[in-house]
Design a protein around this motif. Structure first.
Motif, short mmCIF file in Angstrom:
data_model
loop_
_atom_site.label_atom_id
_atom_site.label_comp_id
_atom_site.label_asym_id
_atom_site.label_seq_id
_atom_site.Cartn_x
_atom_site.Cartn_y
_atom_site.Cartn_z
N PHE A 14 0.82 -1.32 -0.13
CA PHE A 14 0.09 -0.18 -0.05
C PHE A 14 0.77 1.17 0.05
CE2 PHE A 14 -3.50 -2.89 0.95
CZ PHE A 14 -4.49 -2.34 0.70
N GLU A 15 1.86 1.19 0.80
CA GLU A 15 2.72 2.46 1.08
C GLU A 15 3.50 2.79 -0.51
OE1 GLU A 15 3.18 4.64 3.36
OE2 GLU A 15 1.90 3.44 4.76
N THR A 16 3.89 1.72 -1.31
CA THR A 16 4.71 2.17 -2.27
C THR A 16 3.67 1.94 -3.77
OG1 THR A 16 5.21 -0.43 -2.77
CG2 THR A 16 6.57 0.94 -1.37
N GLY A 17 2.76 1.25 -3.45
CA GLY A 17 1.62 1.03 -4.62
C GLY A 17 2.19 0.00 -5.70
N LYS A 18 3.25 -0.62 -5.23
CA LYS A 18 3.70 -1.76 -6.22
C LYS A 18 3.55 -3.19 -5.80
CE LYS A 18 7.74 1.16 -7.50
NZ LYS A 18 9.32 1.25 -7.78
N ALA A 19 3.03 -4.03 -6.49
CA ALA A 19 2.54 -5.61 -6.12
C ALA A 19 3.78 -6.17 -5.97
CB ALA A 19 1.71 -6.12 -6.99
N PRO A 20 4.18 -6.81 -4.82
CA PRO A 20 5.40 -7.57 -4.73
C PRO A 20 5.59 -8.71 -5.75
CG PRO A 20 3.78 -8.27 -3.04
CD PRO A 20 2.95 -7.25 -4.04
N GLU A 21 6.83 -8.41 -6.52
CA GLU A 21 7.30 -9.68 -7.11
C GLU A 21 7.97 -10.63 -6.21
OE1 GLU A 21 6.34 -9.75 -10.35
OE2 GLU A 21 5.37 -7.97 -10.46
N GLN A 22 8.52 -10.44 -5.35
CA GLN A 22 9.33 -11.18 -4.36
C GLN A 22 9.49 -10.80 -3.09
OE1 GLN A 22 13.05 -11.48 -6.80
NE2 GLN A 22 13.95 -10.92 -4.61
N VAL A 23 9.52 -11.72 -1.84
CA VAL A 23 9.85 -11.10 -0.77
C VAL A 23 10.92 -12.10 -0.11
CG1 VAL A 23 7.31 -10.59 -0.25
CG2 VAL A 23 8.08 -12.92 0.22
N THR A 24 11.57 -11.68 0.96
CA THR A 24 12.65 -12.35 1.46
C THR A 24 12.21 -13.23 2.69
OG1 THR A 24 14.25 -10.78 0.65
CG2 THR A 24 14.82 -12.09 2.49
N ALA A 25 12.32 -14.48 2.56
CA ALA A 25 12.36 -15.29 3.63
C ALA A 25 13.43 -15.70 4.34
CB ALA A 25 11.87 -16.76 3.21
N LEU A 26 13.53 -15.88 5.77
CA LEU A 26 14.80 -16.06 6.36
C LEU A 26 14.79 -17.42 7.18
CD1 LEU A 26 14.87 -12.66 8.55
CD2 LEU A 26 16.13 -13.29 6.38
N TRP A 27 16.01 -17.89 7.31
CA TRP A 27 16.11 -19.14 8.39
C TRP A 27 16.34 -18.61 9.61
CZ3 TRP A 27 18.15 -20.42 3.35
CH2 TRP A 27 17.77 -21.43 2.67
N LEU A 28 16.45 -19.21 10.77
CA LEU A 28 16.75 -18.54 12.00
C LEU A 28 17.51 -19.74 12.61
CD1 LEU A 28 12.99 -17.93 13.47
CD2 LEU A 28 14.65 -16.32 11.95
N ASN A 29 18.55 -19.17 13.32
CA ASN A 29 19.42 -20.20 14.06
C ASN A 29 19.12 -20.56 15.42
OD1 ASN A 29 19.74 -18.11 15.74
ND2 ASN A 29 21.87 -17.43 14.86
N GLU A 30 19.60 -21.29 16.11
CA GLU A 30 19.48 -21.81 17.40
C GLU A 30 19.04 -20.61 18.57
OE1 GLU A 30 23.88 -21.19 17.50
OE2 GLU A 30 22.38 -22.34 15.98
N LYS A 31 19.33 -19.63 18.12
CA LYS A 31 19.08 -18.31 18.87
C LYS A 31 17.91 -17.50 18.62
CE LYS A 31 23.83 -17.82 21.04
NZ LYS A 31 25.12 -16.98 21.10
#
Length: 530
Positions: free
Chosen positions: A477-494
């Motif tokens: 909504f803020e940018t008016g641009k539909a997302p072409e990709q998003v970043t997914a994260l792995w989490l470590n033991e902490k």
């Protein structure tokens, strides 16, 4: 159980860290900061028809806010959290399972710390989210659970929010996964005025289809409902299946990492695992193979017609995969005392079930469809499914592909699902999205799907599963641009970020460029996946 609870708490903490910049960007302006703070007391709230406020209390954690608890009608409970530093926006968080206590999964995205006024509901009844007995001969509760409670809570909470801050709401969102994903789709289809943006994760949008799927899996895994200690297919067989298809398909996407980028591209044939002689740990008996094929092929009627989707490869050997949802046994029951991540069980003890699907399949059919606590899957005739479930489907199912009313008023929707989800098959989520595009090919301008390789139900699994989808829908909504990709994260033991990978808007997929760190999103590009 403590491990799962600790993981949820740690995720909340991580959310707060990851959302630090969002919090700064969303804080009130200097003029707003100069305005007098609302008084956290009943007199700051209006009297609304059929709404009873039960408590209004100032809270300090995780940030200063006013907690408003109340009841709509006779038994729709809600809790509205009004932050001292309001960003001018509103978000409702969905629930999980059969709900049964006030749930607000937007909190796992750090919504309150980011300044959102936010609300959750119990959908009109109390109980463990794996228990559906509350619906027995109670159509009002079923309608509340199906769609009405979320709608009424949203309308009520937004009215209270406007009155409390004496300002209009700049934007309103909904985020939810599983049942919460279904709630999101239902809102877009039935109540397009309620929310500007909707995030629907792993949506259980076809309850009657899921009931058929679960019931036939239960029949295959537990042909004798009086013997629920272990399923026909156990951990050793599940490990055999997973290792076999990974040996054939894991490296096809350029990385041997235990993750299938798109499991539909793996052509492994489970029939090759059939024992040629005596049963050993390296093969499947005829009974086991037949049970496995019920999972992969999906439920069918007596003529072989498909009643719902099957499962792709993924999640067979994971504790959060097949053993938890589809196979299991009473000796695994402890894993059901805590429900899906981010969902509070309200202190209710899980009913005694060998797997989560055993509870869901029986719960839907016994209490939503037949109003018969003694109904059994053993001799049910699935040729009658459509007729038997018609009334429940009209209340519960969010299968309508027409999002035009929601889109017409500027609505945006993000749908996401894990490819290794053993609760809601990813094939069904892809199927719904493709139905939306078949209904109107321009819908991709306002609705995007992100499939998550190696990710289990809502999050978890070998794939990178952490994405702040509240930030992503707000950014749209803020940018008016539909997302072409998003970043997914792995989490470590902490529970700190430990690698990333892009998720691409369907039908595109992330392609490794052949060099660089395979746990760094910069080493990938989004390409056409078909």
């Amino acid at each position: 159980m403590n491990h799962i609870r600790g993981e949820r708490i740690a995720l909340y903490t991580l959310c707060a860290i990851l959302l630090h910049m969002t919090v700064l960007a969303g804080q009130v302006s200097a003029q707003q900061a100069a305005d007098p703070l609302p008084v956290c007391a009943p007199q700051s709230l209006p009297s609304l028809p059929d709404v009873r406020i039960t408590s209004v209390t100032p809270e300090t954690a995780p940030v200063a806010h006013c907690k408003v608890a109340g009841v709509i009608g006779s038994e729709i409970h809600f809790e509205l959290l009004l932050p001292e530093k309001w960003n001018g926006k509103f978000v409702m968080g969905g629930g999980g399972g059969f709900v049964g206590s006030v749930m607000n999964t937007s909190l796992m995205f750090g919504s309150l710390q980011a300044g959102y006024a936010t609300v959750g509901t119990d959908t009109g009844h109390q109980g463990h989210p794996l228990d559906a007995s509350w619906a027995l001969n109670n159509p009002e509760r079923l309608v509340n659970f199906g769609h009405q409670a979320v709608h009424q809570t949203a309308v009520t909470a937004k009215a209270l929010t406007k009155a409390y801050y004496q300002k209009g709401i700049g934007r309103s969102y909904f985020t939810g996964c599983s049942t919460g994903g279904r709630q999101g789709l239902m809102a877009g289809q039935r109540y397009p005025e309620d929310f500007d943006g909707i995030v629907a994760g792993a949506p259980s949008y076809d309850y009657t289809g899921v009931a058929a799927q679960a019931s036939q899996i239960n029949q295959a895994m537990y042909p004798d409902p009086n013997n629920l200690q272990e399923a026909v297919v156990g951990p050793k067989e599940q490990e055999l299946i997973e290792s076999s298809y990974l040996a054939m398909c894991d490296a096809k996407d350029g990385i041997k990492d235990g993750i299938l980028n798109d499991p539909r591209q793996c052509k492994f044939d489970v029939d090759t695992l059939l024992c040629k002689g005596e049963k050993t740990d390296s093969c499947l008996s005829k009974k086991q193979l037949a049970a496995v094929k019920v999972i992969y092929d999906g439920p069918k009627d007596s003529k072989g017609n498909a009643l719902f989707y099957g499962y792709p490869f993924g999640g067979e050997a994971s504790p959060g995969g097949w053993s938890r949802w589809l196979t299991g046994g009473l000796k695994y029951r402890a894993s059901l005392d805590e429900f899906q991540g981010g969902v509070d069980t309200g202190g209710f003890i899980a009913p005694v079930e060998p797997s989560a699907f055993y509870g869901f399949g029986n719960g839907i059919m016994r209490y939503f469809v037949f109003n018969d606590p003694d109904w059994s899957y053993v001799n049910y005739n699935y040729d009658n499914l459509q007729k038997d479930t018609k009334q429940a489907a009209e209340i519960l199912n969010a299968t309508n592909p027409d999002l035009s009313a929601f889109r017409k008023r500027g609505g945006k929707m993000i749908i996401y699902s894990g490819w290794s989800d053993a609760a809601i098959t990813g094939l069904s989520v892809v199927g719904y999205y493709e139905n939306v595009l078949a209904h109107d090919k321009t819908a991709s301008n306002d609705a995007r799907l992100f499939m998550m390789p190696g990710v289990e139900h809502c999050f978890g699994g070998p794939g990178p599963s952490w994405v702040n989808f509240l930030t992503e829908i707000d950014k749209w909504f803020e940018t008016g641009k539909a997302p072409e990709q998003v970043t997914a994260l792995w989490l470590n033991e902490k529970r700190q970020p430990a690698g990333s990978r892009p998720l691409c808007a369907y039908p595109k997929v992330a392609k490794y460029d052949g060099k660089g760190d395979p746990r760094n999103s910069s080493s990938f590009s989004c390409i056409d996946g078909k």
